[in-house]
Design a protein around this motif. Structure first.
Motif, mmCIF file in Angstrom:
data_model
loop_
_atom_site.group_PDB
_atom_site.id
_atom_site.type_symbol
_atom_site.label_atom_id
_atom_site.label_comp_id
_atom_site.label_asym_id
_atom_site.label_seq_id
_atom_site.Cartn_x
_atom_site.Cartn_y
_atom_site.Cartn_z
ATOM 1 N N TYR A 1 3.436 10.772 -9.140
ATOM 2 C CA TYR A 1 2.666 11.193 -10.320
ATOM 3 C C TYR A 1 2.191 12.633 -10.149
ATOM 4 C CZ TYR A 1 -0.911 11.032 -13.990
ATOM 5 O OH TYR A 1 -1.665 11.287 -15.110
ATOM 6 N N ILE A 2 1.703 12.952 -8.950
ATOM 7 C CA ILE A 2 1.237 14.310 -8.666
ATOM 8 C C ILE A 2 2.376 15.310 -8.845
ATOM 9 C CG2 ILE A 2 0.443 15.852 -6.829
ATOM 10 C CD1 ILE A 2 -1.147 13.456 -5.715
ATOM 11 N N ARG A 3 3.543 14.952 -8.343
ATOM 12 C CA ARG A 3 4.676 15.872 -8.401
ATOM 13 C C ARG A 3 5.222 16.004 -9.829
ATOM 14 N NH1 ARG A 3 8.795 17.742 -3.997
ATOM 15 N NH2 ARG A 3 10.043 19.083 -5.296
ATOM 16 N N LYS A 4 5.388 14.887 -10.499
ATOM 17 C CA LYS A 4 5.996 14.924 -11.833
ATOM 18 C C LYS A 4 5.165 15.760 -12.802
ATOM 19 C CE LYS A 4 7.682 12.095 -15.642
ATOM 20 N NZ LYS A 4 7.880 10.727 -16.179
ATOM 21 N N TYR A 5 3.845 15.572 -12.744
ATOM 22 C CA TYR A 5 2.981 16.263 -13.699
ATOM 23 C C TYR A 5 2.269 17.465 -13.074
ATOM 24 C CZ TYR A 5 3.932 12.156 -16.494
ATOM 25 O OH TYR A 5 4.564 11.163 -17.207
ATOM 26 N N ASN A 6 2.691 17.829 -11.857
ATOM 27 C CA ASN A 6 2.112 18.974 -11.153
ATOM 28 C C ASN A 6 0.586 18.929 -11.191
ATOM 29 O OD1 ASN A 6 2.248 21.363 -9.655
ATOM 30 N ND2 ASN A 6 2.233 22.659 -11.483
ATOM 31 N N ILE A 7 0.031 17.809 -10.787
ATOM 32 C CA ILE A 7 -1.408 17.585 -10.851
ATOM 33 C C ILE A 7 -2.128 18.460 -9.833
ATOM 34 C CG2 ILE A 7 -3.256 15.883 -10.602
ATOM 35 C CD1 ILE A 7 -1.461 15.440 -13.023
ATOM 36 N N TRP B 1 0.835 -1.202 0.000
ATOM 37 C CA TRP B 1 0.000 0.000 0.000
ATOM 38 C C TRP B 1 0.869 1.251 0.000
ATOM 39 C CZ3 TRP B 1 -4.159 1.949 -1.556
ATOM 40 C CH2 TRP B 1 -4.715 3.095 -1.003
ATOM 41 N N PHE B 2 1.991 1.219 0.707
ATOM 42 C CA PHE B 2 2.888 2.372 0.729
ATOM 43 C C PHE B 2 3.464 2.637 -0.662
ATOM 44 C CE2 PHE B 2 4.253 2.983 5.424
ATOM 45 C CZ PHE B 2 2.939 2.878 5.833
ATOM 46 N N ILE B 3 3.778 1.583 -1.394
ATOM 47 C CA ILE B 3 4.283 1.750 -2.759
ATOM 48 C C ILE B 3 3.226 2.405 -3.638
ATOM 49 C CG2 ILE B 3 4.874 0.440 -4.844
ATOM 50 C CD1 ILE B 3 6.441 -1.472 -3.020
ATOM 51 N N CYS B 4 1.984 1.996 -3.448
ATOM 52 C CA CYS B 4 0.873 2.587 -4.199
ATOM 53 C C CYS B 4 0.772 4.084 -3.900
ATOM 54 C CB CYS B 4 -0.423 1.867 -3.828
ATOM 55 S SG CYS B 4 -1.839 2.347 -4.833
ATOM 56 N N LEU B 5 0.831 4.450 -2.628
ATOM 57 C CA LEU B 5 0.778 5.862 -2.239
ATOM 58 C C LEU B 5 1.982 6.629 -2.789
ATOM 59 C CD1 LEU B 5 -0.355 5.466 1.481
ATOM 60 C CD2 LEU B 5 -1.746 6.332 -0.412
ATOM 61 N N TYR B 6 3.147 6.009 -2.749
ATOM 62 C CA TYR B 6 4.376 6.632 -3.255
ATOM 63 C C TYR B 6 4.214 6.999 -4.731
ATOM 64 C CZ TYR B 6 9.403 7.254 -4.129
ATOM 65 O OH TYR B 6 10.632 7.773 -4.470
ATOM 66 N N LEU B 7 3.709 6.062 -5.519
ATOM 67 C CA LEU B 7 3.557 6.299 -6.954
ATOM 68 C C LEU B 7 2.511 7.377 -7.223
ATOM 69 C CD1 LEU B 7 3.778 2.644 -8.331
ATOM 70 C CD2 LEU B 7 5.520 4.441 -8.443
ATOM 71 N N ILE B 8 1.462 7.420 -6.414
ATOM 72 C CA ILE B 8 0.463 8.483 -6.564
ATOM 73 C C ILE B 8 1.113 9.843 -6.316
ATOM 74 C CG2 ILE B 8 -1.619 9.490 -5.556
ATOM 75 C CD1 ILE B 8 -2.574 6.632 -4.985
ATOM 76 N N ALA B 9 1.886 9.936 -5.232
ATOM 77 C CA ALA B 9 2.563 11.199 -4.908
ATOM 78 C C ALA B 9 3.578 11.570 -5.988
ATOM 79 C CB ALA B 9 3.250 11.083 -3.549
#
Length: 377
Positions: A202-208, A192-200
């Motif tokens: 993604y948010i940062r890389k594409y400035n969502i 679950w932590f890996i899932c949250l990490y990838l979400i964060a």
């Protein structure tokens, strides 16, 4: 390091404030549980238990938020060997030092048949899940370079597909199916932590921009809190009347429940929109925030986790479980005592680490670690 010194850039005070808020939420969750203030399935509910359930819904996003913050920073930085080692040493500082201190003061007690298990918890705190959170966090931390490589290599659509697939596995299905799956750890694991990490990441890389503005973000958080509380109370009532949904009645307060995720994203988004003035308050926040992991390591140590509520009761009196206002006041005072005690202890820990870093900085081992760090940059 410390584990919190992820980048050399000055941290955003608003995100660091959120890190503090997340840890206060986590302590609140632990206080509710350790003080026996939560609803018990099959038993009549008191006003304090109903109130504590609402607090649980408000605070349950704390763990997800804390991991999102880590992923948000780590995904754009280099994970050096020295940082990983210092994170592990920080864990050992607490597991071994606190255990030794408890032995010295005579508060350490263990049955003969449990000695081996207890020794393993202290000597191998990460492998033995002395702290489940730290085990998951360290694994996530170690895998960060691999995940960062994937985030930087995959196309946006590919990364989004991976995240949706993981969310389906870890979150979506379990949130609607009222039975427990063998692979569901309720968010208490590195998956679950890996899932949250990838979400964060993604948010940062594409400035969502998640929810357009701060008000809509706050609304998402509040709606998530209301849904979590409502689900908890409704299924508690159904279980009380019928004996059904023994498992699903507790699902709304699992970290990988859908609305625990949306609540965390809403709160994270609120603080991303927030802009704090660069003043003394912002600097104090930046000073305090790096010590928050130490707060967790102190109060959730195996020898302390079941005792700290009782110790605080010796100072400010027993937890009032028959009066909502008095319970809330007791909770706030207890949470603040634990928080600032943890900040103080980790501040001492940092100075001890800095001292040994200066003394041993020119040794062969430290030079080797520095060379490895330089190669990773």
């Amino acid at each position: 390091m410390d584990s919190q010194s992820i980048t050399k850039k000055k941290r955003d005070a608003n995100i660091e404030l959120l890190r503090i808020v997340a840890m206060l939420m986590i302590i609140t969750l632990h206080f509710n549980y350790r003080s026996n203030a939560l609803l018990v399935l099959g038993e009549p509910a008191s006003n304090v238990q109903l109130f504590a359930t609402i607090l649980e819904a408000i605070a349950i996003t704390g763990v997800n938020v804390y991991v999102l913050i880590s992923g948000y920073y780590l995904s754009s930085s280099k994970v050096r060997l020295s940082k990983v080692l210092l994170l592990i040493l920080q864990v050992y500082f607490y597991t071994l030092l606190i255990s030794g201190a408890m032995m010295i003061v005579g508060a350490y007690s263990v049955k003969p048949e449990d000695k081996l298990d207890r020794a393993l918890r202290y000597l191998f705190p990460i492998s033995s899940e002395h702290y489940w959170f730290v085990t998951a966090y360290v694994i996530m931390y170690v895998l960060a370079p691999v995940m960062n490589a994937a985030v930087n290599t995959l196309k946006r659509k590919q990364l989004k597909t991976v995240i949706i697939g993981l969310l389906t596995w870890f979150c979506f299905i379990k949130s609607i199916v009222p039975v427990k799956f063998g692979t569901d750890r309720m968010g208490y694991d590195f998956g679950w932590f890996i899932c949250l990490y990838l979400i964060a990441a993604y948010i940062r890389k594409y400035n969502i921009v998640l929810f357009r503005d701060a008000k809509k973000s706050a609304l998402v958080y509040l709606i998530s809190v209301v849904v979590i509380a409502a689900f908890s109370l409704v299924f508690y009532k159904i279980n009380f009347d019928t004996g059904n949904f023994n498992y699903y009645a507790e699902v709304p307060c699992h970290y990988n429940f859908f609305f625990a995720l949306t609540g965390a994203l809403g709160l994270f988004s609120v603080f991303r929109f927030m802009r704090l003035k660069e003043n003394l308050l912002a600097e104090v926040i930046r000073i305090i925030a790096p010590y928050t992991l130490g707060v967790y390591l102190l109060h959730m140590h195996f020898e302390i986790a079941d005792r700290w509520v009782e110790w605080i009761e010796h100072i400010i009196g027993e937890t009032p479980l028959d009066n909502v206002l008095m319970f809330f006041i007791h909770l706030v005072v207890s949470v603040l005592i634990v928080f600032f005690a943890g900040i103080f202890v980790d501040w001492i820990r940092k100075y001890i680490f800095n001292f040994f870093g200066r003394v041993l900085g020119d040794t062969r081992l430290f030079r080797f670690i520095k060379r490895v760090d330089d190669d990773l940059c």
